[in-house]
Motif scaffolding. Structure first.
Motif, PDB file in Angstrom:
ATOM      1  N   GLN A 150      21.377  22.717 -11.682  1.00  0.00           N
ATOM      2  CA  GLN A 150      22.506  21.849 -11.366  1.00  0.00           C
ATOM      3  C   GLN A 150      22.735  21.785  -9.861  1.00  0.00           C
ATOM      4  O   GLN A 150      22.970  20.716  -9.299  1.00  0.00           O
ATOM      5  CB  GLN A 150      23.776  22.372 -12.047  1.00  0.00           C
ATOM      6  N   TRP A 151      22.668  22.958  -9.223  1.00  0.00           N
ATOM      7  CA  TRP A 151      22.960  23.067  -7.797  1.00  0.00           C
ATOM      8  C   TRP A 151      21.992  22.220  -6.967  1.00  0.00           C
ATOM      9  O   TRP A 151      22.372  21.623  -5.962  1.00  0.00           O
ATOM     10  CB  TRP A 151      22.852  24.532  -7.384  1.00  0.00           C
ATOM     11  N   TRP A 152      20.739  22.198  -7.399  1.00  0.00           N
ATOM     12  CA  TRP A 152      19.700  21.553  -6.607  1.00  0.00           C
ATOM     13  C   TRP A 152      19.302  20.173  -7.130  1.00  0.00           C
ATOM     14  O   TRP A 152      18.343  19.592  -6.636  1.00  0.00           O
ATOM     15  CB  TRP A 152      18.474  22.460  -6.556  1.00  0.00           C
ATOM     16  N   ASP A 153      20.023  19.635  -8.090  1.00  0.00           N
ATOM     17  CA  ASP A 153      19.699  18.324  -8.644  1.00  0.00           C
ATOM     18  C   ASP A 153      20.244  17.223  -7.729  1.00  0.00           C
ATOM     19  O   ASP A 153      21.465  17.064  -7.604  1.00  0.00           O
ATOM     20  CB  ASP A 153      20.318  18.182 -10.037  1.00  0.00           C
ATOM     21  N   CYS A 180      25.475  32.317   2.115  1.00  0.00           N
ATOM     22  CA  CYS A 180      24.319  31.468   1.806  1.00  0.00           C
ATOM     23  C   CYS A 180      24.489  30.628   0.548  1.00  0.00           C
ATOM     24  O   CYS A 180      23.751  29.656   0.349  1.00  0.00           O
ATOM     25  CB  CYS A 180      23.058  32.309   1.684  1.00  0.00           C
ATOM     26  N   GLY A 181      25.455  30.993  -0.319  1.00  0.00           N
ATOM     27  CA  GLY A 181      25.620  30.237  -1.559  1.00  0.00           C
ATOM     28  C   GLY A 181      24.335  30.228  -2.368  1.00  0.00           C
ATOM     29  O   GLY A 181      23.675  31.253  -2.536  1.00  0.00           O
ATOM     30  N   GLY A 182      23.952  29.050  -2.854  1.00  0.00           N
ATOM     31  CA  GLY A 182      22.735  28.924  -3.649  1.00  0.00           C
ATOM     32  C   GLY A 182      21.467  28.789  -2.848  1.00  0.00           C
ATOM     33  O   GLY A 182      20.397  28.582  -3.422  1.00  0.00           O
ATOM     34  N   GLY A 183      21.569  28.913  -1.505  1.00  0.00           N
ATOM     35  CA  GLY A 183      20.376  28.905  -0.664  1.00  0.00           C
ATOM     36  C   GLY A 183      20.047  27.572  -0.022  1.00  0.00           C
ATOM     37  O   GLY A 183      18.906  27.352   0.395  1.00  0.00           O
ATOM     38  N   LEU A 184      21.028  26.672   0.101  1.00  0.00           N
ATOM     39  CA  LEU A 184      20.745  25.336   0.627  1.00  0.00           C
ATOM     40  C   LEU A 184      20.215  25.356   2.056  1.00  0.00           C
ATOM     41  O   LEU A 184      19.392  24.520   2.427  1.00  0.00           O
ATOM     42  CB  LEU A 184      21.999  24.456   0.553  1.00  0.00           C
ATOM     43  N   ILE A 185      20.685  26.298   2.871  1.00  0.00           N
ATOM     44  CA  ILE A 185      20.174  26.447   4.236  1.00  0.00           C
ATOM     45  C   ILE A 185      18.997  27.420   4.273  1.00  0.00           C
ATOM     46  O   ILE A 185      18.011  27.195   4.978  1.00  0.00           O
ATOM     47  CB  ILE A 185      21.293  26.913   5.185  1.00  0.00           C
ATOM     48  N   GLN A 221      22.447  35.375  -7.411  1.00  0.00           N
ATOM     49  CA  GLN A 221      21.495  35.294  -8.513  1.00  0.00           C
ATOM     50  C   GLN A 221      20.913  33.892  -8.649  1.00  0.00           C
ATOM     51  O   GLN A 221      19.717  33.725  -8.902  1.00  0.00           O
ATOM     52  CB  GLN A 221      22.159  35.725  -9.825  1.00  0.00           C
ATOM     53  N   VAL A 222      21.765  32.886  -8.487  1.00  0.00           N
ATOM     54  CA  VAL A 222      21.290  31.498  -8.530  1.00  0.00           C
ATOM     55  C   VAL A 222      20.265  31.268  -7.420  1.00  0.00           C
ATOM     56  O   VAL A 222      19.201  30.675  -7.642  1.00  0.00           O
ATOM     57  CB  VAL A 222      22.471  30.520  -8.390  1.00  0.00           C
ATOM     58  N   ALA A 223      20.589  31.747  -6.209  1.00  0.00           N
ATOM     59  CA  ALA A 223      19.678  31.575  -5.080  1.00  0.00           C
ATOM     60  C   ALA A 223      18.348  32.284  -5.325  1.00  0.00           C
ATOM     61  O   ALA A 223      17.280  31.733  -5.040  1.00  0.00           O
ATOM     62  CB  ALA A 223      20.341  32.109  -3.803  1.00  0.00           C
ATOM     63  N   LYS A 224      18.413  33.492  -5.856  1.00  0.00           N
ATOM     64  CA  LYS A 224      17.186  34.240  -6.129  1.00  0.00           C
ATOM     65  C   LYS A 224      16.306  33.509  -7.133  1.00  0.00           C
ATOM     66  O   LYS A 224      15.084  33.404  -6.949  1.00  0.00           O
ATOM     67  CB  LYS A 224      17.526  35.641  -6.664  1.00  0.00           C
ATOM     68  N   ARG A 225      16.914  33.033  -8.211  1.00  0.00           N
ATOM     69  CA  ARG A 225      16.147  32.348  -9.247  1.00  0.00           C
ATOM     70  C   ARG A 225      15.499  31.084  -8.714  1.00  0.00           C
ATOM     71  O   ARG A 225      14.347  30.779  -9.027  1.00  0.00           O
ATOM     72  CB  ARG A 225      17.053  32.020 -10.436  1.00  0.00           C
ATOM     73  N   HIS A 226      16.235  30.325  -7.900  1.00  0.00           N
ATOM     74  CA  HIS A 226      15.666  29.081  -7.392  1.00  0.00           C
ATOM     75  C   HIS A 226      14.563  29.357  -6.371  1.00  0.00           C
ATOM     76  O   HIS A 226      13.552  28.645  -6.328  1.00  0.00           O
ATOM     77  CB  HIS A 226      16.746  28.193  -6.763  1.00  0.00           C
ATOM     78  N   ALA A 227      14.732  30.388  -5.543  1.00  0.00           N
ATOM     79  CA  ALA A 227      13.693  30.735  -4.567  1.00  0.00           C
ATOM     80  C   ALA A 227      12.391  31.103  -5.271  1.00  0.00           C
ATOM     81  O   ALA A 227      11.301  30.738  -4.821  1.00  0.00           O
ATOM     82  CB  ALA A 227      14.167  31.888  -3.688  1.00  0.00           C
TER      83      ALA A 227
END
Length: 256
Positions: free
Chosen positions: A31-34, A81-86, A108-114
């Motif tokens: 959702q975050w990266w859509d 960093c939130g979900g890692g957008l930067i 956790q969201v950032a880790k999974r997406h990375a």
């Protein structure tokens, strides 16, 4: 108003996360990266930010536009960093990125997406004050859209300054404090366009660029560059601007 100075309860990572938790975090990451989802405005906003931040890093460390950051080995601390957008775009350029956030779910969201993007990023559930600058400092410290969500703003800036290597770069992004920012960032974004939940921001916590400059100057930092950001309400696109009445990004050079 959100308070990003309070660490959320930790998520137990001893052993493996449950399958249910993994599914939940992956769903949040999707959702975050859509780019067509409910966070599409945040993604467009971030793209405009990166169009300024990446060239600013290149200019500060004399890195040609044709090269990634492999040769220079740039280290980056992304505070909040939130979900890692930067964090992710910089890691994709081969910077050594550490991302920290007060929210365990965000980490956790950032880790999974990375992992899904095959990016190496050191994500940590902690605050800037939890890191010891005597053990690790960074070439670049980025604090984007965090300072307007903490009660002790000067302390956060002091913490960020302490983590920048001598001669390094500090990048601060937030919202200016004036009548126009109240009208656009609160009335418009939260109550009219519903781009953010109502109550996300407090106008009194917005920060003027000269205040950030003054607080950073206490640690010997000097301003390098400043840009504004503006949203086209019709197209929904963000662009960089020479005017800074609302959103702005400030870069400062560390002494030494």
């Amino acid at each position: 108003m959100l308070d990003k100075s309070q660490l959320s309860l930790p998520i137990d990572e001893s052993g493996n996360l449950s399958e249910e938790e993994i599914v939940r975090f992956d769903s949040l990451a999707d959702q975050w990266w859509d780019p067509k989802g409910k966070y599409k405005t945040a993604l467009a906003f971030n793209q405009a930010r990166m169009n300024f931040i990446v060239p600013a890093i290149r200019a500060h460390f004399n890195i040609p536009a044709s090269e990634d950051f492999t040769k220079t080995g740039i280290s980056v601390l992304d505070v909040g960093c939130g979900g890692g957008l930067i964090s992710e775009p910089l890691a994709a350029l081969k910077a050594k990125v550490t991302g920290i956030d007060a929210s365990g779910v965000s980490i956790q969201v950032a880790k999974r997406h990375a992992v899904s993007e095959n990016l190496q990023i050191d994500y940590r559930h902690c605050l800037a004050s939890d890191l010891d600058p005597a053990e690790q400092q960074f070439d670049v410290v980025i604090n984007a859209e965090v300072v307007e969500h903490v009660p002790d703003q000067q302390q956060l800036i002091r913490d960020c300054c302490r983590h920048v290597k001598p001669g390094g770069l500090l990048v601060l992004a937030t919202i200016n404090r004036n009548w126009l920012s109240w009208l656009i960032a609160i009335v418009g974004a939260e109550y009219v366009l519903r781009l953010l939940p109502a109550g996300t921001h407090s106008w009194h916590k917005f920060v003027k660029p000269d205040e950030l400059v003054a607080w950073s100057a206490m640690a010997g930092f000097t301003p390098v560059s400043l840009t504004g950001m503006s949203l086209n309400p019709v197209s929904g696109k963000w662009r960089l601007s020479t005017r800074t009445p609302v959103n702005f990004i400030l870069c400062l050079s560390a002494p030494g």
